[in-house]
Design a protein around this motif. Sequence first.
Motif, short mmCIF file in Angstrom:
data_model
loop_
_atom_site.label_atom_id
_atom_site.label_comp_id
_atom_site.label_asym_id
_atom_site.label_seq_id
_atom_site.Cartn_x
_atom_site.Cartn_y
_atom_site.Cartn_z
N ASN A 85 0.82 -1.20 0.00
CA ASN A 85 0.00 0.00 0.00
C ASN A 85 0.87 1.26 0.00
O ASN A 85 0.59 2.22 -0.71
N LEU A 86 1.91 1.25 0.79
CA LEU A 86 2.83 2.39 0.84
C LEU A 86 3.46 2.64 -0.53
O LEU A 86 3.50 3.78 -1.00
N ILE A 87 3.90 1.59 -1.17
CA ILE A 87 4.53 1.72 -2.49
C ILE A 87 3.51 2.23 -3.51
O ILE A 87 3.80 3.15 -4.28
N GLU A 88 2.31 1.67 -3.50
CA GLU A 88 1.28 2.08 -4.45
C GLU A 88 0.89 3.55 -4.26
O GLU A 88 0.67 4.26 -5.23
N MET A 89 0.77 3.96 -3.00
CA MET A 89 0.28 5.31 -2.72
C MET A 89 1.36 6.39 -2.86
O MET A 89 1.06 7.51 -3.25
N GLU A 90 2.61 6.07 -2.53
CA GLU A 90 3.60 7.13 -2.40
C GLU A 90 4.77 7.06 -3.37
O GLU A 90 5.51 8.02 -3.49
N ALA A 91 4.96 5.95 -4.04
CA ALA A 91 6.04 5.88 -5.02
C ALA A 91 5.64 6.65 -6.27
O ALA A 91 4.50 6.61 -6.71
N GLU A 92 6.61 7.36 -6.82
CA GLU A 92 6.36 8.20 -7.99
C GLU A 92 7.30 7.79 -9.12
O GLU A 92 8.41 7.31 -8.87
N PRO A 93 6.88 8.01 -10.36
CA PRO A 93 7.78 7.73 -11.48
C PRO A 93 9.04 8.59 -11.39
O PRO A 93 9.00 9.70 -10.88
N ARG A 94 10.11 8.07 -11.87
CA ARG A 94 11.36 8.83 -11.85
C ARG A 94 11.26 10.00 -12.82
O ARG A 94 10.64 9.90 -13.88
N PHE A 148 11.74 2.07 -12.89
CA PHE A 148 11.96 2.36 -11.48
C PHE A 148 10.97 3.39 -10.96
O PHE A 148 10.45 4.20 -11.71
N LEU A 149 10.73 3.32 -9.64
CA LEU A 149 9.91 4.30 -8.95
C LEU A 149 10.74 4.92 -7.83
O LEU A 149 11.64 4.29 -7.29
N ASN A 150 10.43 6.16 -7.49
CA ASN A 150 11.11 6.85 -6.40
C ASN A 150 10.18 6.97 -5.20
O ASN A 150 9.00 7.26 -5.34
N LEU A 151 10.75 6.81 -4.02
CA LEU A 151 10.07 7.14 -2.77
C LEU A 151 10.67 8.45 -2.29
O LEU A 151 11.49 8.49 -1.38
N CYS A 209 12.06 -7.64 -2.46
CA CYS A 209 10.70 -7.53 -2.99
C CYS A 209 10.46 -6.28 -3.85
O CYS A 209 9.55 -6.27 -4.67
N TYR A 210 11.24 -5.26 -3.62
CA TYR A 210 11.02 -3.99 -4.33
C TYR A 210 12.31 -3.47 -4.96
O TYR A 210 12.73 -2.34 -4.70
N PRO A 211 12.96 -4.25 -5.80
CA PRO A 211 14.22 -3.77 -6.40
C PRO A 211 14.01 -2.58 -7.34
O PRO A 211 14.94 -1.84 -7.63
N HIS A 212 12.78 -2.39 -7.77
CA HIS A 212 12.45 -1.30 -8.70
C HIS A 212 12.14 0.01 -7.98
O HIS A 212 11.96 1.04 -8.62
N VAL A 213 12.08 -0.02 -6.64
CA VAL A 213 11.77 1.19 -5.87
C VAL A 213 13.06 1.75 -5.30
O VAL A 213 13.81 1.05 -4.62
#
Length: 123
Positions: free
Chosen positions: A3-12, A19-22, A67-71
């Motif tokens: 949920n955290l990744i879905e809600m707060e990760a943004e495209p680079r 990849f996504l950025n937190l 689990c989240y190598p792309h974040v």
Amino acid sequence: MNNLIEMEAEPRPENDDRFLNLSWYPTIRAVYDRFLEDYAATHQQHGDMSATVPMSEDTFRRKFKQCYPHVKIPKTNRFAQCDVCFLLRGKMELAPSKEKKKLYRKQLHLHHENVSKDKAVYY
């Protein structure tokens, strides 16, 4: 955590879709702290007041990388930090007690949620 990744990760910003950025979290420790807060809140909602720590920070770091190598958590934020974020982070650092730090962290989190909602509407 999903949920955290879905809600707060943004495209680079470089338009790299892999990849996504937190961006809201300056360190993996901040992500871990948020994970613990969410975990405690979930158990409190279900009436389980004896919740223990679900995993150590080291285990969390390993699982996060697995689990989240792309974040990614950017080392520096390319964008100017807003005044509210700057002030709340400063207050958190200087807070005299854990309760005050928790209060400022909660205010910062609510601010991030509002900004994310604004971005979602704008884009």
